[in-house]
Design an enzyme around this catalytic site. Structure first.
Site, PDB file in Angstrom:
ATOM      1  N   ASP A  44      50.695  34.161  45.999  1.00 34.47           N
ATOM      2  CA  ASP A  44      49.410  34.841  45.794  1.00 34.47           C
ATOM      3  C   ASP A  44      49.098  34.926  44.299  1.00 34.47           C
ATOM      4  O   ASP A  44      49.774  35.635  43.555  1.00 34.47           O
ATOM      5  CB  ASP A  44      49.468  36.244  46.405  1.00 34.47           C
ATOM      6  CG  ASP A  44      48.134  36.960  46.331  1.00 34.47           C
ATOM      7  OD1 ASP A  44      47.171  36.467  46.935  1.00 34.47           O
ATOM      8  OD2 ASP A  44      48.054  38.018  45.669  1.00 34.47           O
ATOM      9  N   TYR A  49      45.101  37.524  36.918  1.00 35.26           N
ATOM     10  CA  TYR A  49      46.514  37.696  36.599  1.00 35.26           C
ATOM     11  C   TYR A  49      46.899  36.986  35.302  1.00 35.26           C
ATOM     12  O   TYR A  49      47.914  37.322  34.689  1.00 35.26           O
ATOM     13  CB  TYR A  49      47.404  37.201  37.736  1.00 35.26           C
ATOM     14  CG  TYR A  49      47.205  37.902  39.057  1.00 35.26           C
ATOM     15  CD1 TYR A  49      46.428  39.060  39.169  1.00 35.26           C
ATOM     16  CD2 TYR A  49      47.792  37.417  40.219  1.00 35.26           C
ATOM     17  CE1 TYR A  49      46.250  39.694  40.391  1.00 35.26           C
ATOM     18  CE2 TYR A  49      47.624  38.055  41.442  1.00 35.26           C
ATOM     19  CZ  TYR A  49      46.841  39.188  41.515  1.00 35.26           C
ATOM     20  OH  TYR A  49      46.667  39.803  42.735  1.00 35.26           O
ATOM     21  N   LYS A  74      42.203  33.900  43.433  1.00 33.55           N
ATOM     22  CA  LYS A  74      41.010  34.736  43.543  1.00 33.55           C
ATOM     23  C   LYS A  74      40.156  34.560  42.295  1.00 33.55           C
ATOM     24  O   LYS A  74      40.694  34.457  41.179  1.00 33.55           O
ATOM     25  CB  LYS A  74      41.386  36.216  43.682  1.00 33.55           C
ATOM     26  CG  LYS A  74      42.463  36.528  44.705  1.00 33.55           C
ATOM     27  CD  LYS A  74      42.828  37.999  44.659  1.00 33.55           C
ATOM     28  CE  LYS A  74      44.133  38.289  45.333  1.00 33.55           C
ATOM     29  NZ  LYS A  74      45.306  37.726  44.663  1.00 33.55           N
ATOM     30  N   HIS A 109      37.647  38.331  44.502  1.00 31.79           N
ATOM     31  CA  HIS A 109      38.638  39.352  44.162  1.00 31.79           C
ATOM     32  C   HIS A 109      38.127  40.774  44.412  1.00 31.79           C
ATOM     33  O   HIS A 109      38.835  41.603  44.987  1.00 31.79           O
ATOM     34  CB  HIS A 109      39.072  39.196  42.698  1.00 31.79           C
ATOM     35  CG  HIS A 109      40.441  39.727  42.420  1.00 31.79           C
ATOM     36  ND1 HIS A 109      41.279  39.175  41.480  1.00 31.79           N
ATOM     37  CD2 HIS A 109      41.128  40.764  42.954  1.00 31.79           C
ATOM     38  CE1 HIS A 109      42.423  39.841  41.458  1.00 31.79           C
ATOM     39  NE2 HIS A 109      42.352  40.819  42.339  1.00 31.79           N
TER      40      HIS A 109
END
Length: 295
Positions: A44, A49, A74, A109
């Site tokens: 994921d 990130y 995302k 997201h």
């Protein structure tokens, strides 16, 4: 699934930007490779990130064939606000960073007010290109989905939200199940904080399991796809071992009661912040829903 948030990079606008995701002497690539060696195949990822290049490097050197992996990412609110060209450019960046020709799953997201419907329509378009195999949503409330649903050509395969005994929202889970949308968890372990809860520890001791396994199994028994994260290989393996036992119904009911009104209000405050984070809407709060279904 294995979550990569805060592995090798902590986003500056994170809610806990001062809290590292692992020991400073750990090579983040080794953490990802440990997850793969432990058997994780769903990875994921996310633009937010900030570590997709590192994840891509780790996968490349892991020896695990791409066809064995299920890679998810995302798109963040800034690109959604900017529009179609920015979303498409970000997809290309993500693919290059992960060193792959396609994503198995691409998600919105957060439902950016006034922009998430058009952003999802862009994701629908890229499915035909073969660069994305399936699409979904994340952090959607019932009300957000009601905005999106009239425009759908492709039903989202998942809605990724926080699910654990401390934020258990049965009305929301039931609603998305009725729409054919699978709920997928993040923060199933409540970033480690849930493992020190006395109720969780007591049930773990009773069943001869660890607190993290109780939290993971809770998701499984509530029909939620589990995504967990640890930087320690032993914990990674521990978090996967949730399919060989069951939590009794009375203990599940006890765990359900750990969700407090304060926890639901904390969720609403986080939702209000994140749907506009890193967009021009952040200063005005324009479009943030005053009322959403919390439970």
């Amino acid at each position: 699934g294995y979550g990569t948030y805060k592995v090798g990079f902590v986003p500056a606008s994170s809610n806990s930007a001062d809290v590292p995701g692992h020991d400073p002497d750990q090579d983040p690539r080794d953490i990802i490779k440990d997850a793969l060696a432990s058997g994780y195949r769903y990875i994921d990822c996310a633009q937010f990130y900030g570590n997709e290049s590192m994840v891509g490097d780790a996968i490349k050197t892991s020896g695990v064939p791409r066809e064995e992996l299920f890679l998810a990412s995302k798109v963040w609110g800034d690109k959604m606000y900017e529009g179609k060209a920015a979303i498409l450019a970000q997809l290309e960046t993500t693919l290059a960073s992960l060193q792959t020709d396609y994503l198995d799953l691409y998600l919105i997201h957060w439902p950016v007010p006034g922009h998430h419907v058009k952003a999802y329509q862009v994701l629908e378009e890229v499915v035909a290109s073969g660069k994305v195999k399936s699409i979904g949503i994340s952090n959607y409330t019932i009300e957000d989905y009601q905005e999106l649903e009239p425009h759908l050509k492709i039903v989202p395969v998942v809605n990724q939200i926080e699910v654990n005994p401390f934020l258990y929202r049965p009305k929301t889970l039931s609603y998305f199940a009725s729409k054919g949308v699978v709920t997928q968890s993040y923060r199933a372990l409540r970033q480690g904080k849930g493992m020190s809860d006395a109720t969780v520890q007591a049930i773990a001791a009773k069943l001869g399991k660890t607190p993290s396994q109780i939290l993971g199994r809770f998701c499984v028994q509530r029909g939620v796809v589990l995504v967990a994260k640890s930087s320690k290989k032993a914990r990674m393996e521990e978090n996967m071992a949730v399919f060989d036992f069951a939590i009794p119904d009375d203990d599940m009911a006890t765990l359900d009661k750990l969700t407090t009104p304060e926890n639901l209000q904390e969720f609403k405050a986080l939702y209000d912040k994140c749907v506009v984070r890193d967009t021009p809407l952040q200063s005005s709060g324009e479009g943030i829903k005053a009322v959403v279904t919390l439970d």
